[in-house]
Structures are given as C-alpha cells and as structure tokens.
Design a protein around this motif. Structure first.
Motif, PDB file in Angstrom:
ATOM      1  N   VAL A 136      61.849  51.046  42.332  1.00  0.00           N
ATOM      2  CA  VAL A 136      61.454  51.420  43.530  1.00  0.00           C
ATOM      3  C   VAL A 136      59.891  52.031  43.397  1.00  0.00           C
ATOM      4  CG1 VAL A 136      61.901  52.805  45.668  1.00  0.00           C
ATOM      5  CG2 VAL A 136      63.593  51.267  44.411  1.00  0.00           C
ATOM      6  N   ARG A 137      59.786  52.857  42.508  1.00  0.00           N
ATOM      7  CA  ARG A 137      58.426  53.582  42.399  1.00  0.00           C
ATOM      8  C   ARG A 137      57.401  52.864  42.148  1.00  0.00           C
ATOM      9  NH1 ARG A 137      60.531  57.130  39.505  1.00  0.00           N
ATOM     10  NH2 ARG A 137      59.956  56.441  37.501  1.00  0.00           N
ATOM     11  N   ALA A 138      57.636  51.806  41.253  1.00  0.00           N
ATOM     12  CA  ALA A 138      56.670  50.874  40.952  1.00  0.00           C
ATOM     13  C   ALA A 138      56.286  49.891  42.005  1.00  0.00           C
ATOM     14  CB  ALA A 138      57.044  49.954  39.719  1.00  0.00           C
ATOM     15  N   LEU A 139      57.096  49.678  43.005  1.00  0.00           N
ATOM     16  CA  LEU A 139      57.025  48.828  44.063  1.00  0.00           C
ATOM     17  C   LEU A 139      56.293  49.525  45.124  1.00  0.00           C
ATOM     18  CD1 LEU A 139      60.315  46.795  44.396  1.00  0.00           C
ATOM     19  CD2 LEU A 139      57.808  45.814  43.626  1.00  0.00           C
ATOM     20  N   ALA A 195      72.638  44.273  43.581  1.00  0.00           N
ATOM     21  CA  ALA A 195      73.109  44.999  44.566  1.00  0.00           C
ATOM     22  C   ALA A 195      72.802  46.355  44.282  1.00  0.00           C
ATOM     23  CB  ALA A 195      74.427  44.519  44.965  1.00  0.00           C
ATOM     24  N   TYR A 196      72.813  46.832  43.255  1.00  0.00           N
ATOM     25  CA  TYR A 196      72.660  48.216  42.769  1.00  0.00           C
ATOM     26  C   TYR A 196      71.316  48.926  43.526  1.00  0.00           C
ATOM     27  CZ  TYR A 196      76.529  48.791  39.911  1.00  0.00           C
ATOM     28  OH  TYR A 196      77.719  49.139  39.185  1.00  0.00           O
ATOM     29  N   MET A 197      70.393  48.140  43.756  1.00  0.00           N
ATOM     30  CA  MET A 197      69.170  48.416  44.120  1.00  0.00           C
ATOM     31  C   MET A 197      69.487  49.050  45.748  1.00  0.00           C
ATOM     32  SD  MET A 197      66.272  48.041  42.327  1.00  0.00           S
ATOM     33  CE  MET A 197      65.032  48.121  43.704  1.00  0.00           C
ATOM     34  N   THR A 198      70.258  48.597  46.651  1.00  0.00           N
ATOM     35  CA  THR A 198      70.314  49.138  47.879  1.00  0.00           C
ATOM     36  C   THR A 198      71.869  50.126  47.814  1.00  0.00           C
ATOM     37  OG1 THR A 198      71.455  47.308  48.553  1.00  0.00           O
ATOM     38  CG2 THR A 198      69.277  47.454  48.899  1.00  0.00           C
ATOM     39  N   ASP A 247      56.860  55.529  57.647  1.00  0.00           N
ATOM     40  CA  ASP A 247      56.698  56.734  56.819  1.00  0.00           C
ATOM     41  C   ASP A 247      57.118  56.327  55.484  1.00  0.00           C
ATOM     42  OD1 ASP A 247      59.406  56.678  56.961  1.00  0.00           O
ATOM     43  OD2 ASP A 247      59.660  57.672  58.767  1.00  0.00           O
ATOM     44  N   GLU A 248      57.121  57.507  54.681  1.00  0.00           N
ATOM     45  CA  GLU A 248      57.484  57.443  53.340  1.00  0.00           C
ATOM     46  C   GLU A 248      58.866  56.801  52.937  1.00  0.00           C
ATOM     47  OE1 GLU A 248      57.061  60.131  49.123  1.00  0.00           O
ATOM     48  OE2 GLU A 248      56.276  60.675  51.006  1.00  0.00           O
ATOM     49  N   GLU A 249      59.671  57.389  53.626  1.00  0.00           N
ATOM     50  CA  GLU A 249      61.112  56.919  53.406  1.00  0.00           C
ATOM     51  C   GLU A 249      61.487  55.497  54.078  1.00  0.00           C
ATOM     52  OE1 GLU A 249      64.926  57.026  52.255  1.00  0.00           O
ATOM     53  OE2 GLU A 249      63.573  58.787  52.122  1.00  0.00           O
ATOM     54  N   CYS A 250      60.502  55.072  54.858  1.00  0.00           N
ATOM     55  CA  CYS A 250      60.777  53.631  55.284  1.00  0.00           C
ATOM     56  C   CYS A 250      60.107  52.545  54.224  1.00  0.00           C
ATOM     57  CB  CYS A 250      60.239  53.438  56.616  1.00  0.00           C
ATOM     58  SG  CYS A 250      61.067  54.065  58.161  1.00  0.00           S
ATOM     59  N   VAL A 251      59.117  53.269  53.431  1.00  0.00           N
ATOM     60  CA  VAL A 251      58.444  52.497  52.495  1.00  0.00           C
ATOM     61  C   VAL A 251      59.156  52.402  51.333  1.00  0.00           C
ATOM     62  CG1 VAL A 251      56.394  52.553  50.907  1.00  0.00           C
ATOM     63  CG2 VAL A 251      56.014  53.205  53.334  1.00  0.00           C
ATOM     64  N   ARG A 252      60.002  53.419  50.872  1.00  0.00           N
ATOM     65  CA  ARG A 252      61.037  53.202  49.729  1.00  0.00           C
ATOM     66  C   ARG A 252      62.226  52.658  50.333  1.00  0.00           C
ATOM     67  NH1 ARG A 252      60.588  56.746  45.685  1.00  0.00           N
ATOM     68  NH2 ARG A 252      62.940  56.576  45.273  1.00  0.00           N
ATOM     69  N   ALA A 274      61.349  48.782  49.713  1.00  0.00           N
ATOM     70  CA  ALA A 274      61.075  48.701  48.226  1.00  0.00           C
ATOM     71  C   ALA A 274      62.249  48.328  47.634  1.00  0.00           C
ATOM     72  CB  ALA A 274      60.376  49.772  47.481  1.00  0.00           C
ATOM     73  N   ARG A 275      63.451  48.961  48.215  1.00  0.00           N
ATOM     74  CA  ARG A 275      64.698  48.745  47.393  1.00  0.00           C
ATOM     75  C   ARG A 275      65.021  47.454  47.806  1.00  0.00           C
ATOM     76  NH1 ARG A 275      65.636  54.387  48.614  1.00  0.00           N
ATOM     77  NH2 ARG A 275      66.391  53.929  50.927  1.00  0.00           N
ATOM     78  N   TRP A 276      64.997  47.015  49.248  1.00  0.00           N
ATOM     79  CA  TRP A 276      65.419  45.884  49.664  1.00  0.00           C
ATOM     80  C   TRP A 276      64.689  44.599  48.937  1.00  0.00           C
ATOM     81  CZ3 TRP A 276      69.936  44.677  51.689  1.00  0.00           C
ATOM     82  CH2 TRP A 276      70.826  45.812  52.224  1.00  0.00           C
ATOM     83  N   PHE A 277      63.382  44.873  49.034  1.00  0.00           N
ATOM     84  CA  PHE A 277      62.434  43.868  48.427  1.00  0.00           C
ATOM     85  C   PHE A 277      62.794  43.583  46.830  1.00  0.00           C
ATOM     86  CE2 PHE A 277      58.388  42.421  46.237  1.00  0.00           C
ATOM     87  CZ  PHE A 277      58.387  41.011  46.884  1.00  0.00           C
TER      88      PHE A 277
END
Length: 546
Positions: free
Chosen positions: A480-483, A465-468, A429-434, A437-440
């Motif tokens: 995250v939005r760009a990925l 580490a701020y990404m997650t 779902d959309e939340e899993c995709v976001r 993207a944060r972890w990638f």
C-alpha cells in the motif's frame, strides 16, 4: 459577443466550442437560445379554455315576459350564445390536437425547438407568406416566430465565428482579414513574389477559415435537422448544465403532506417541488400547461431544471363559518336600512369567504436524470461525494483502466443524496488514497490489472483478499505504501530523491516501470512463498510484458 442573457450566452459558447458535436446540433442550440430569449409562441391562454354554458339560455328559460318580441329576442340571444359556445368547444379541441404536435414529454424547451424547426422548414421551402399561414393554422404567435428567426440569424453569425475558431488548426495563426478584400487576396495568393512559402500557407489558412465560417453560418441559418433520440438527450443535458442552480426535487409524500398543511394546497391538484437554492423557500409547482406535468404524482420526474418562476395569485372561495359570532358593535338606523336594501345575490355572496393564494409555477421545465446532476456539476461547489459504500465492493474496470466504487453523489447547497453510482474511486484525502491503493493492489494480485499475475496466484503466501481484509499485515502495508508513493525518482538538477506519485491504474503502473523497472518487486516478493521469490525475479520482465 452574444446579444442574449448571460445564461443563454454560456449555453451558446458551450455548444459552439464543443467540436465533437456536429453543425446540426449547434443549429439546435442556436434555435433554443433564440426561443428562450423571447416570449412563448404557443397560444395557450387565447384558445385553450373550458367552454361553459351560456347564461343567456337560463335567462331565456326563466323569462316571464308576456310580450312575444321579448321572448323571441331572448331565444335568439340564447341560440347565438349556444352557437358561440359550440364554436369555442370545437376550436379548443382543434387547438389541443394541433398543439400536441409540439409536445415533448420530457421538456418544454424541446417543444420550442420542434416548433422552431417546423417554422424554419416552412420558410425555407414555402416562403414567408406560407409561414404566416402556418402560424395561424397551428396556433402560434406569428410575430414571436418572426422575431425568433431574426435573433437566430444574429446568434448564428457569432456561433459560426466561435466554431471556426475552435476548429482552427494548431499551427495556423489567426489574422483579421477585411471581408471586402478576401476575394482579391485569394486571387493574388501565389502571384506575388514577395510572399514566401510560410506566408502563403498562413494567408491560405486565413481565407479557408473565413470560407468555413460562412459555410457554417449558412447552415445554422437554414432549416433545422430533425431531432433524433440522441439529440433530445444531448439538448436536455445541455439545458440542464446551464440551469444547475435552478434544479428542483419532487417532495416525498411525508414532505408534501406536512407542507400542504402549512400552505393549504391540495395534493390531488398539484404536487410540490423543492428548489435546490437556499434562497427559494416556497414550494414550486409544475404549470398545468407544462409538457412535464401530469395528474399522477408517481409519473412526475424526480428532478427538473427550470428557466424561471412565475408567481400567480389566485382567489379561493370557501364557505363562511356561520357559527362564529362577530363582536357586538353599536347599530344605528342607517345600518338597519342599508341591511334591508341588500339584494338576494349579495346575501348569497356573503355566505362565502374569499381568500387569495400565491402559487409559484416553474416555467421552461426540463426533466433531468439524477446521474446527470453529478456528471454536469463535477468540479463545482454544487457537487460532492459520500463515503465509498462497502457493498457492492469496489472493482477494477480493465477496459476503462480505472478503479470504480459505488458512492452517493451529493448535489446542491442542500446536499441532496442522489442514487448510488459507479464512479472512479475518490482520492480526496490521504485516507481515501490509502484505501484506493488497497483495492488496486488486490486487483493487481488477482491478475485483473496485469493478466500475468493470475498465473502466479498459487505462489502467494496469503490470499489477495488480505489487501482489504487485513490492512495491518506487514506485507499489505508495504505494498500500500509503495502504491501511494509511487517509484522514487532522482532529480537530475538537485540530485534529490522524490516520490513519483500514487499509482492506481495500468497506465500509471507502466509509466512507473519505465522510470524504475524494479518498482514493486521487493514488495511483491513479500507476498510469495520463499521457494518462489527467486523465480519471480527471473520472470519479472515476462510478467510485466504479459
């Protein structure tokens, strides 16, 4: 196309179309399908039975006849009974030794395959007469083994045709060539002036395909290759893939204890399993003759796949409760006379109550590793995944170019929770995709995806580490939005701008850069301290190449 049940036909089709597997493994698949289509060849009930002392011995010891002839006859009968019991015991011991040769600890199906391989080897090198003697010496049903060979030859022809079609070259065209004229056509290829080069190539390919099919069929009908450890694992996985709706799980101690009270069975004798199917509500058990069965519940496999279930009715004796009083009933003289005429044996039998119980035994059992269940059922309604576990944290696998996460696969209609596994990060779902993207994005900033980014980590205004850890930071949200959207592409036909799609791997990232060389550059600039942003633009191409 295959003269067997649909379940076994699927097994053959999968084995024949999997060109990555050799002809030897396809031969194993054909032999297993033939063996599972017929009755079991092992002589369990005929020869494996407990030897008991003869009742004639007791009768001889208790004989009170004064006649010498009667005592001699009783003694002779006792000696004959003892001799038969001894022969029976020796036969049973020999049968157990011989049948142990076919035993595979992890699968009853592989035991059938081992026996079929030994029988096929005997026929190929020693002939049918020696094969019949082989069955007698090894406690196998000769008629069943002969029928297996006949069915195996039939299945080999169909499997060879399917394998030849799977191996056909992409540029070749399939034509039906009459087998009676194959040799004539092969001789005339190149002699007829009416065929051009393309037609000659096609005709030659057709004849080659027929010759390849005959070669494959001959190998499938010949002796079976010895089973290697990798072959055993492959066959167990293949059998399990065809029985995903017939998988059973070993009950926990609490489940078994509660169920034993409801059904009245003893856990010391057998341990119950529960079927994954919603239609099977009774407890299932491993048959005592199954190779997978053992008296120690701790050594039983957690999950098994079975071919079918046999319901066996058993008589169970238990002492009669003498304290219970029967309701008063009118008596007459006939009842008193009938009661007085009962023998002592009948009175002894009246002290026991006879109950019947139905035990559901699984047959043709194969032990299944929990990780196989998700692997074999992916893409079906049998499989689902839990939420991503927080610990251990997701990680990027550079060799496989995939972001991995620990999740619990859920199997079957009852959604059994399997042990946690490292699997590709789910994007259901959309939340899993976001979240992916944060972890990638974190792995990208840490230099795990593109090694060149590891050299500029000192330029960052915030840790990767701020990404997650801080998903609501503006720079985090922008990356995250760009990925999630991917590069913006302008359609040549409609002249409209559209998103390329999520980026969560190195391959997808390079594909995005091929479409838009400056993809992610504005978002990454926000992560750098201001003095280094200009330098990032200068080294942008070098970073991507590194």
């Amino acid at each position: 196309q295959f003269p067997v049940r649909a379940r076994l036909a699927k097994l053959l089709a999968v084995g024949a179309c999997d060109t990555a597997q050799g002809i030897e493994r396809l031969g194993h698949v054909v032999a297993v399908a033939a063996a599972l289509s017929l009755q079991e060849p092992f002589m369990h009930m005929q020869v494996i039975e407990e030897g008991r002392g003869s009742s004639a011995v007791q009768k001889a010891d208790n004989a009170d006849s004064d006649e010498e002839e009667d005592r001699a006859a009783a003694k002779a009968a006792a000696e004959e009974a003892s001799r038969q019991d001894e022969e029976k015991r020796l036969l049973r011991e020999r049968a157990l030794r011989v049948l142990s040769k076919w035993k595979d600890r992890d699968s009853d199906v592989l035991s059938l395959l081992v026996a079929a391989g030994a029988y096929a080897h005997t026929i190929a090198f020693d002939g049918q007469r020696a094969a019949d003697q082989f069955c007698r010496d090894h406690f196998l049903h000769g008629k069943t083994m002969r029928e297996q060979v006949q069915l195996r030859h039939q299945l080999a022809a169909a499997a060879a045709a399917m394998r030849a079609g799977a191996e056909e070259l992409e540029d070749a065209t399939a034509y039906d060539v009459d087998s009676d004229h194959e040799e004539d056509e092969a001789e005339n290829i190149g002699e007829s002036g009416d065929l051009d080069e393309d037609e000659l190539a096609v005709a030659t390919a057709v004849v080659d395909d027929k010759a390849r099919m005959r070669t494959v069929m001959a190998r499938l009908r010949g002796p079976l290759a010895p089973l290697k450890p990798a072959d055993r694992v492959f066959m167990r996985q293949l059998v399990a893939s065809g029985q995903l709706d017939q998988v059973a799980r070993k009950m926990t101690r609490d489940e078994a204890r509660n169920l034993s009270e409801d059904y009245g069975f003893r856990l010391k004798k057998r341990w119950p399993y529960i079927a994954c199917s919603q239609t099977v509500e009774v407890p299932l058990f491993l048959h005592p003759h199954s190779n997978v069965s053992t008296k120690n519940p701790g050594e039983l496999p957690e999950y098994v796949a079975y071919g079918h279930v046999d319901a066996v009715e058993r008589r169970k004796f238990k002492p009669r409760d003498k304290t219970a009083k029967e309701p008063n009933a009118p008596k007459d003289d006939y009842d008193d006379v009938e009661a007085a005429d009962k023998s002592s044996d009948e009175e002894a039998e009246s002290d026991e109550e006879v109950e019947t119980e139905i035990i559901h035994y699984m047959k043709q059992v194969t032990a299944v590793h929990p990780s196989w269940l998700h692997e074999l059922s992916q893409g079906t309604t049998q499989s689902a995944l839990s939420a991503v576990l927080e610990q251990p944290a997701p990680t990027y696998d550079a060799k496989r170019d995939v972001l991995l996460a620990q999740v619990h696969p859920m199997f079957g209609p009852k959604r059994w929770k399997l042990p946690a596994q490292w699997l590709p990060y789910p994007a259901d779902d959309e939340e899993c995709v976001r979240s992916r993207a944060r972890w990638f994005g974190r792995a990208l900033l840490e230099g795990k995806v593109i090694p060149g980014f590891a050299a500029i980590k000192e330029w960052y205004a915030s840790p990767a580490a701020y990404m997650t850890r801080k998903p609501h930071e503006p720079r985090v949200d922008a990356l995250v939005r760009a990925l999630c959207q991917g590069p913006t592409v302008v359609s040549k036909k409609t002249k409209r701008r559209r998103a390329h799609g999520p980026v969560a791997s190195r391959a997808k990232l390079f594909e995005a850069w091929d479409r838009s060389p400056s993809y992610l550059l504005p978002e990454l600039e926000q992560w750098l301290q201001k003095p280094f942003r200009t330098e990032l633009r200068v080294k942008w191409r070098q970073l991507k190449e590194d």
